[in-house]
Structures are given as C-alpha cells and as structure tokens.
Design an enzyme around this catalytic site. Structure first.
Site, PDB file in Angstrom:
ATOM      1  N   GLY A 154      40.370  19.502 -20.261  1.00  0.00           N
ATOM      2  CA  GLY A 154      39.621  19.908 -21.452  1.00  0.00           C
ATOM      3  C   GLY A 154      39.781  19.024 -22.677  1.00  0.00           C
ATOM      4  N   MET A 202      33.621  19.982 -12.494  1.00  0.00           N
ATOM      5  CA  MET A 202      33.617  19.244 -11.238  1.00  0.00           C
ATOM      6  C   MET A 202      32.922  20.004 -10.097  1.00  0.00           C
ATOM      7  SD  MET A 202      34.876  16.616 -12.544  1.00  0.00           S
ATOM      8  CE  MET A 202      35.463  15.378 -11.425  1.00  0.00           C
ATOM      9  N   ASN A 231      25.977  15.847 -19.609  1.00  0.00           N
ATOM     10  CA  ASN A 231      27.233  15.625 -18.875  1.00  0.00           C
ATOM     11  C   ASN A 231      27.874  14.345 -19.390  1.00  0.00           C
ATOM     12  OD1 ASN A 231      29.195  15.842 -16.738  1.00  0.00           O
ATOM     13  ND2 ASN A 231      28.061  14.281 -15.610  1.00  0.00           N
ATOM     14  N   HIS A 274      30.350  11.276 -17.999  1.00  0.00           N
ATOM     15  CA  HIS A 274      30.887  10.726 -16.752  1.00  0.00           C
ATOM     16  C   HIS A 274      31.636   9.434 -17.065  1.00  0.00           C
ATOM     17  CE1 HIS A 274      31.176   9.948 -12.501  1.00  0.00           C
ATOM     18  NE2 HIS A 274      30.785   8.714 -12.734  1.00  0.00           N
TER      19      HIS A 274
HETATM   20  C1  GAR Z   1      36.597  13.053 -18.015  1.00  0.00           C
HETATM   21  O1  GAR Z   1      37.036  11.732 -17.824  1.00  0.00           O
HETATM   22  C2  GAR Z   1      35.131  13.188 -17.637  1.00  0.00           C
HETATM   23  O2  GAR Z   1      34.370  12.068 -17.965  1.00  0.00           O
HETATM   24  C3  GAR Z   1      35.227  13.374 -16.143  1.00  0.00           C
HETATM   25  O3  GAR Z   1      36.323  14.221 -15.954  1.00  0.00           O
HETATM   26  C4  GAR Z   1      37.264  13.993 -17.010  1.00  0.00           C
HETATM   27  C5  GAR Z   1      37.579  15.324 -17.633  1.00  0.00           C
HETATM   28  O4  GAR Z   1      38.570  15.190 -18.615  1.00  0.00           O
HETATM   29  N1  GAR Z   1      34.019  13.913 -15.591  1.00  0.00           N
HETATM   30  C6  GAR Z   1      33.527  13.582 -14.412  1.00  0.00           C
HETATM   31  O5  GAR Z   1      34.096  12.819 -13.649  1.00  0.00           O
HETATM   32  C7  GAR Z   1      32.191  14.217 -14.067  1.00  0.00           C
HETATM   33  N2  GAR Z   1      31.575  13.554 -12.967  1.00  0.00           N
HETATM   34  P1  GAR Z   1      38.788  16.331 -19.688  1.00  0.00           P
HETATM   35  O6  GAR Z   1      38.899  17.636 -18.889  1.00  0.00           O
HETATM   36  O7  GAR Z   1      40.082  15.965 -20.353  1.00  0.00           O
HETATM   37  O8  GAR Z   1      37.615  16.340 -20.614  1.00  0.00           O
END
Ligand code: GAR
Length: 216
Positions: free
Chosen positions: A11, A89, A106, A108
């Site tokens: 998060g 996810m 989103n 990414h």
């Molecule tokens: C982030 O790096 C985001 O870009 C990635 O998950 C991480 C979540 O971090 N998202 C994906 O890979 C979506 N395909 P967070 O929970 O600390 O924000």
C-alpha cells in the site's frame, strides 16, 4: 472526486494518495479502500488514516464474476467515481473493466507496453534494458494495457539488482500516480484516437528520475 483504491499488499501507492488528499494536492477524497487479501499493510495504512476499508477476499468467491460483483457493489455503495488500482494483483474481467471504462486506472512498474505482468524489474535487467520505469494507464480488459496517462523513466545502472531498481522506480510511482489522479480530478484528460491528451501539457506526460548522485 471520490476515489476507491484497490490494493493487495503493502500500500505505498495508497499512502501517496492518502498524503496527497490530506495535503490538498489532490482535489479528491478516498471513499473506500478494498483489499482482496486480509491483514495486509495497506489496510493498516487506510485504518490509520481513518478511511473506510474492506477486505473482499477472492478466495471466498466461487468465481471471478462473483468476486467482482461484490467489488462493484462496494465501490458503488461508497459513491466511487474513480477506481485506482494500487498494487491490486487480481486480473479483472471485461464485465468489470467495461463497467468502469474511463473511470479506472492502474499503476504498473514498467514502461508499458514492455513487461506487463510480474517480475518486471528482473526481466528488464535480464533483457539488458538501459531504462526502466512505471506507467499509469486507464484499465482495459487486457492486463497491464490500456491508454497511457503518464510514464516515469529512470536509468538501469550496471550495479542495479531488482530490489535497488524497484526501490528507485517506486519513488517515481508515487509522484506519477498522484499526478495522474490530479489531472483526472481536474478534468484535464481526454482521449483522441485511443490516446490520452492532457490539457495544458504540450510536452506529454513524462517524469525523469535521475540515478543516485554516486552513480556514473
Ligand atoms: C507497485 O510497484 C505497483 O506498481 C505494482 O505493485 C506494487 C505495489 O506496491 N503493481 C503491479 O505490478 C500491477 N501489475 P504498493 O502496494 O506499495 O503500492
């Protein structure tokens, strides 16, 4: 603008949005935070900020459609106008993405359309890429695709590993996610021929994150 933030874990992008709303950088408020996994750090952040939060655990639903119905109901009940996937996810079906078409974004951790999916940083290093980055895009039925709103780019250094690169890209993620939501909340985005145009931003939406000073 009322935001619904969907998370699955840590998060930190949610935190960037919480902080931006609190400091009035964003003309928006977070109406609900939903996690598909119980007891994740992101839910603690939401609780600490006094936000309404909910766990909708996909494991308790017999299929994606039923899980998404619950998700959709919770978002609608909270009056959400923009859905922000922030480390969420789960693959979403076209029923959900069509319902929220133009109203779901989103983030990414790659320079899309390169490296959709998982392990983006190790794949970029493995491929010998000179740059890595992150992308904020509108959500479409295809995973990690859809019209690009803003990208951040940072060099991949010879001594980078997936963790060092991920940490650097993550800092940029927090900047560009807030910026993208801000443009949407201010009504500055529109689409032309499937591409996103941002009113008043002639150079396009890009963010360069320099390498640390010690790097060559
Ligand atoms: C982030 O790096 C985001 O870009 C990635 O998950 C991480 C979540 O971090 N998202 C994906 O890979 C979506 N395909 P967070 O929970 O600390 O924000």
């Amino acid at each position: 603008m009322k935001l619904g933030v969907l998370i699955s874990g840590r998060g930190s992008n949610l935190q960037a949005l919480i902080d931006a709303c609190a400091s009035n950088i964003l003309p928006a408020e977070i109406s609900i935070v939903i996690s598909n996994r119980p007891n994740v750090a992101g839910l603690e952040r939401a609780e600490k900020a006094g936000l309404k939060c909910l766990t909708i655990d996909h494991k308790f639903y017999k299929d994606r459609e039923n899980f998404e119905l619950a998700l959709n109901d919770a978002l609608e009940d909270a009056g959400v106008e923009l859905v922000c996937l922030a480390g969420f996810m789960r693959v979403l079906t076209s029923t959900f993405t069509e319902r929220w078409s133009g109203k779901a974004i989103n983030i990414h951790p790659s320079l899309l359309p390169s490296f959709p999916g998982l392990n983006t940083h190790s794949r970029a290093i493995e491929a010998g890429c000179r740059f890595a980055g992150a992308t904020v895009h509108f959500v479409s039925a295809e995973m990690d695709a859809g019209p690009i709103i803003i990208q951040a780019v940072t060099p991949i250094l010879p001594n980078d590993n997936p963790d060092s690169l991920a940490a650097r890209v993550l800092k940029a993620e927090h900047e560009i996610y807030v910026q993208a939501v801000r443009w949407i909340a201010e009504g500055k985005l529109f689409k032309e021929n499937g591409k996103v145009i941002i009113e008043g931003v002639e150079s396009g939406a890009s963010y360069y994150l320099p390498p640390p000073h010690s790097a060559v």
